[in-house]
Design a protein around this motif. Structure first.
Motif, PDB file in Angstrom:
ATOM      1  N   TRP A   1      -9.015   9.171  -1.972  1.00 24.86           N
ATOM      2  CA  TRP A   1      -8.136   8.265  -1.234  1.00 24.86           C
ATOM      3  C   TRP A   1      -9.012   7.210  -0.560  1.00 24.86           C
ATOM      4  CZ3 TRP A   1      -3.707  10.614   2.256  1.00 24.86           C
ATOM      5  CH2 TRP A   1      -2.683   9.673   2.398  1.00 24.86           C
ATOM      6  N   PRO A   2      -9.187   6.051  -1.178  1.00 17.73           N
ATOM      7  CA  PRO A   2     -10.101   5.042  -0.636  1.00 17.73           C
ATOM      8  C   PRO A   2      -9.801   4.623   0.801  1.00 17.73           C
ATOM      9  CG  PRO A   2      -9.538   4.503  -2.891  1.00 17.73           C
ATOM     10  CD  PRO A   2      -8.655   5.652  -2.493  1.00 17.73           C
ATOM     11  N   GLU A   3      -8.512   4.601   1.180  1.00 15.95           N
ATOM     12  CA  GLU A   3      -8.131   4.293   2.557  1.00 15.95           C
ATOM     13  C   GLU A   3      -7.181   5.386   3.036  1.00 15.95           C
ATOM     14  OE1 GLU A   3      -6.717   0.306   3.085  1.00 15.95           O
ATOM     15  OE2 GLU A   3      -8.291  -0.544   1.811  1.00 15.95           O
ATOM     16  N   PRO A   4      -7.721   6.551   3.379  1.00 14.59           N
ATOM     17  CA  PRO A   4      -6.848   7.680   3.707  1.00 14.59           C
ATOM     18  C   PRO A   4      -6.010   7.426   4.955  1.00 14.59           C
ATOM     19  CG  PRO A   4      -9.118   8.147   4.331  1.00 14.59           C
ATOM     20  CD  PRO A   4      -9.137   6.870   3.550  1.00 14.59           C
ATOM     21  N   ARG A   5      -4.780   7.897   4.921  1.00 15.91           N
ATOM     22  CA  ARG A   5      -3.932   7.841   6.113  1.00 15.91           C
ATOM     23  C   ARG A   5      -4.257   9.068   6.950  1.00 15.91           C
ATOM     24  NH1 ARG A   5       0.995  10.206   6.871  1.00 15.91           N
ATOM     25  NH2 ARG A   5       1.356  10.379   4.632  1.00 15.91           N
ATOM     26  N   LEU A   6      -4.845   8.838   8.106  1.00 16.76           N
ATOM     27  CA  LEU A   6      -5.306   9.944   8.934  1.00 16.76           C
ATOM     28  C   LEU A   6      -4.145  10.831   9.355  1.00 16.76           C
ATOM     29  CD1 LEU A   6      -8.040   8.256  11.147  1.00 16.76           C
ATOM     30  CD2 LEU A   6      -8.193   9.161   8.819  1.00 16.76           C
ATOM     31  N   ASN A   7      -4.404  12.129   9.316  1.00 14.19           N
ATOM     32  CA  ASN A   7      -3.460  13.181   9.706  1.00 14.19           C
ATOM     33  C   ASN A   7      -2.304  13.358   8.724  1.00 14.19           C
ATOM     34  OD1 ASN A   7      -5.042  13.557  12.026  1.00 14.19           O
ATOM     35  ND2 ASN A   7      -3.874  12.024  13.151  1.00 14.19           N
ATOM     36  N   ALA A   8      -2.383  12.725   7.556  1.00  9.68           N
ATOM     37  CA  ALA A   8      -1.435  13.050   6.487  1.00  9.68           C
ATOM     38  C   ALA A   8      -1.677  14.495   6.057  1.00  9.68           C
ATOM     39  CB  ALA A   8      -1.649  12.109   5.300  1.00  9.68           C
TER      40      ALA A   8
ATOM     41  N   VAL B   1       0.835  17.306  -7.100  1.00  5.91           N
ATOM     42  CA  VAL B   1       0.469  16.864  -5.760  1.00  5.91           C
ATOM     43  C   VAL B   1       1.730  16.710  -4.932  1.00  5.91           C
ATOM     44  CG1 VAL B   1      -0.681  15.078  -4.393  1.00  5.91           C
ATOM     45  CG2 VAL B   1      -1.551  15.658  -6.671  1.00  5.91           C
ATOM     46  N   LYS B   2       1.686  17.249  -3.721  1.00  2.00           N
ATOM     47  CA  LYS B   2       2.807  17.112  -2.796  1.00  2.00           C
ATOM     48  C   LYS B   2       2.319  16.419  -1.537  1.00  2.00           C
ATOM     49  CE  LYS B   2       5.148  21.368  -4.300  1.00  2.00           C
ATOM     50  NZ  LYS B   2       5.658  22.698  -3.855  1.00  2.00           N
TER      51      LYS B   2
ATOM     52  N   ASN C   1       3.754   7.390   3.549  1.00  2.00           N
ATOM     53  CA  ASN C   1       3.003   6.497   2.680  1.00  2.00           C
ATOM     54  C   ASN C   1       1.715   7.141   2.171  1.00  2.00           C
ATOM     55  OD1 ASN C   1       1.966   4.223   1.379  1.00  2.00           O
ATOM     56  ND2 ASN C   1       1.064   3.425   3.264  1.00  2.00           N
ATOM     57  N   VAL C   2       1.554   7.185   0.860  1.00  2.00           N
ATOM     58  CA  VAL C   2       0.323   7.705   0.263  1.00  2.00           C
ATOM     59  C   VAL C   2      -0.294   6.661  -0.676  1.00  2.00           C
ATOM     60  CG1 VAL C   2       0.868  10.155   0.497  1.00  2.00           C
ATOM     61  CG2 VAL C   2       1.655   8.900  -1.527  1.00  2.00           C
ATOM     62  N   LYS C   3      -0.103   5.397  -0.366  1.00  2.00           N
ATOM     63  CA  LYS C   3      -0.642   4.325  -1.188  1.00  2.00           C
ATOM     64  C   LYS C   3      -2.141   4.510  -1.399  1.00  2.00           C
ATOM     65  CE  LYS C   3      -1.169  -0.702  -1.404  1.00  2.00           C
ATOM     66  NZ  LYS C   3      -0.928  -1.998  -0.703  1.00  2.00           N
ATOM     67  N   GLY C   4      -2.562   4.434  -2.657  1.00  2.00           N
ATOM     68  CA  GLY C   4      -3.981   4.533  -2.987  1.00  2.00           C
ATOM     69  C   GLY C   4      -4.465   5.927  -3.303  1.00  2.00           C
ATOM     70  N   LEU C   5      -3.659   6.945  -3.059  1.00  2.00           N
ATOM     71  CA  LEU C   5      -4.073   8.321  -3.320  1.00  2.00           C
ATOM     72  C   LEU C   5      -4.261   8.538  -4.821  1.00  2.00           C
ATOM     73  CD1 LEU C   5      -4.523  11.229  -2.181  1.00  2.00           C
ATOM     74  CD2 LEU C   5      -2.071  11.597  -2.519  1.00  2.00           C
ATOM     75  N   GLY C   6      -5.274   9.308  -5.185  1.00  2.00           N
ATOM     76  CA  GLY C   6      -5.516   9.601  -6.587  1.00  2.00           C
ATOM     77  C   GLY C   6      -6.167  10.956  -6.775  1.00  2.00           C
ATOM     78  N   VAL C   7      -6.306  11.361  -8.033  1.00  2.00           N
ATOM     79  CA  VAL C   7      -7.019  12.598  -8.356  1.00  2.00           C
ATOM     80  C   VAL C   7      -8.187  12.258  -9.261  1.00  2.00           C
ATOM     81  CG1 VAL C   7      -5.028  14.112  -8.065  1.00  2.00           C
ATOM     82  CG2 VAL C   7      -5.474  13.101 -10.309  1.00  2.00           C
TER      83      VAL C   7
ATOM     84  N   LEU D   1      -2.109   7.836  -8.119  1.00  2.00           N
ATOM     85  CA  LEU D   1      -0.805   8.454  -7.981  1.00  2.00           C
ATOM     86  C   LEU D   1       0.231   7.498  -7.423  1.00  2.00           C
ATOM     87  CD1 LEU D   1      -1.813  11.917  -6.482  1.00  2.00           C
ATOM     88  CD2 LEU D   1      -1.663  11.233  -8.880  1.00  2.00           C
ATOM     89  N   LYS D   2      -0.222   6.505  -6.685  1.00  2.00           N
ATOM     90  CA  LYS D   2       0.710   5.598  -6.008  1.00  2.00           C
ATOM     91  C   LYS D   2       0.110   4.209  -5.937  1.00  2.00           C
ATOM     92  CE  LYS D   2       4.662   5.730  -3.575  1.00  2.00           C
ATOM     93  NZ  LYS D   2       5.916   6.334  -4.029  1.00  2.00           N
TER      94      LYS D   2
END
Length: 434
Positions: A346-353, A368-369, A374-380, A433-434
């Motif tokens: 996650w290049p720009e993680p949303r803290l406390n997600a 992935v759940k 918002n999980v923009k940018g999340l990947g595997v 993912l998003k």
């Protein structure tokens, strides 16, 4: 020259001419080689790690090669040698004894630490965190307590001193980033296996080994906090504990950890650790995992180590080694510069997600759940250690299929993950993912 992460000259190099190496006017049709590859690798290592902007800077340098496939098996060996050679030129850990990381003439010395133990083919690395608090920080206490038991196990050990003496000194003022840097230097200098890195500490060091162990559970083999707990959150009216700081309990799903607490401790009462243990139980009931979480409670040691001393603590963790690819992961990002956790990216993680990811290797499927936000940018991240890269892979996010197909490898992903020189964190492909 004062070097924290890389030389100033390399930083200047990265900021000035190198963008002309690959002629960005035209799409890259081949991987760089020879001098241009050397310059690219030097520029990548000139980016300071463990900073919020680091990931974006690295991605920008690699962006021209985003469409290229990962290097073939025959091409990987020379590429890996170039990366390893450049990595080996970075700052190394000094020899045994007391040191100051920042020791410029005319400037206050900062970053006191000790190196101890086995430096020739060490069997592991132990990070020993001292106790203390506001106005009190002394790495020599941890050194005195742990150097014997750690050395007897054939481990190299490092005993850093919190840069500033606060109640949360291990996560304040850049200390956490510095500890990650010391680990890198220990691996580079003494050939420490990335699968055998341990962390522990007493009192405030117990807090530190809880929290740093959780933040970096994908890097450690095990953690052993004693007489210290993660920060509790209390109800203002009643002073009752109602929660534990975020970014800790979820991340411990796959980290072996032994927590020691005496119920008669006059300095660190047991309520925070007891509440944290109940939180672990709650997460285990909900998600599974936490198989190697142990709570060791006694009633007669006050603020001391268990009977038998620190050796009995290390005895509880010394048989573990890191699993870099667990098939079930929980991640609650707590640091804006920590952009990967196991095979989540996650290049720009949303803290406390709160992200849950499950890998079914037989079906080549990843589910992935998210927490519904918002999980923009999340990947595997994928490699042959995770899935069969030659067969169809499916990935879902919150029950919706977001990818189905044979993964297309990436030269940029391969090189970016190769920079850390850790086979367990080397990947060939990133699926957004998003």
């Amino acid at each position: 020259m004062n070097q924290l992460f890389a030389s100033t000259s390399l930083l200047v190099l990265a900021a000035s001419a190198p963008l002309f190496w690959w002629n960005q006017d035209d799409p890259a049709t081949r991987a760089p080689s020879g001098k241009e590859l050397t310059q690219l690798i030097d520029a990548l290592y000139a980016v300071e790690p463990y900073k919020p902007a680091s990931r974006a800077e690295i991605d920008a340098l690699l962006e021209p090669y985003a469409a290229l496939p990962a290097p073939s098996k025959s091409d990987r060996k020379p590429l890996s040698k170039k990366i390893e050679k450049a990595w080996g030129k970075l700052r190394e850990l000094p020899k045994k004894g007391e040191h100051w990381y920042w020791d410029e003439k005319g400037e206050p010395r900062r970053g006191r630490f000790f190196v101890s133990g086995k430096t020739s083919k060490p069997k592991g690395l132990f990070i020993g965190l001292h106790g203390g608090g506001v106005g009190s920080a002394d790495a020599s206490g941890a050194l005195a307590s742990y150097q014997g038991p750690a050395g007897a196990r054939g481990w190299l050990s490092i005993y850093p001193q919190a840069i500033e003496a606060t109640e949360c000194g291990w996560t304040d003022t850049g200390t956490e980033e510095w500890i990650m840097t010391l680990i890198d230097e220990a691996r580079r200098t003494y050939g420490v296996s990335p699968d055998h890195i341990y962390i522990g500490g007493h009192s405030m060091g117990g807090y530190g080994s809880w929290v740093l162990g959780a933040h970096h559970a994908d890097l450690f083999a095990a953690s052993v906090p004693s007489a210290g707990a993660p920060t509790p959150i209390r109800d203002r009216a009643t002073e009752n504990i109602v929660a534990i700081q975020e970014g800790v309990v979820p991340n411990l799903m796959n980290l072996p950890i032994c927590v020691f607490q005496s119920t008669d401790d006059p300095k660190v009462p047991p309520d925070a650790n007891q509440f944290a243990v109940e939180e672990v139980k709650r997460f285990k009931e909900t998600y599974g995992g936490y198989e190697n979480f142990t709570y060791w409670e006694v009633d007669d040691r006050q603020h001391s180590y268990p009977t038998g001393g620190p050796d009995k603590l290390l005895e509880r963790i010394d048989s573990f080694e890191r699993n870099p690819h667990p098939d079930h992961v929980l991640w609650q990002p707590a640091l804006d510069w920590k952009t990967s956790f196991y095979w989540l990216d996650w290049p720009e993680p949303r803290l406390n997600a709160l992200i849950e990811a499950t890998l079914d290797g037989e079906k080549n499927h990843i589910a992935v759940k998210s927490d519904g936000k918002n999980v923009k940018g999340l990947g595997v991240l994928l490699s042959s250690a995770i899935v069969n890269m030659d067969e169809e892979v499916t990935v879902t996010l919150d029950g919706t299929e977001v990818f189905r197909g044979i993964p297309q490898t990436s030269w940029a992903t391969y090189v970016r993950t190769a920079l850390v020189q850790d086979e367990g964190r080397l990947y060939e492909c990133r699926i957004p993912l998003k």
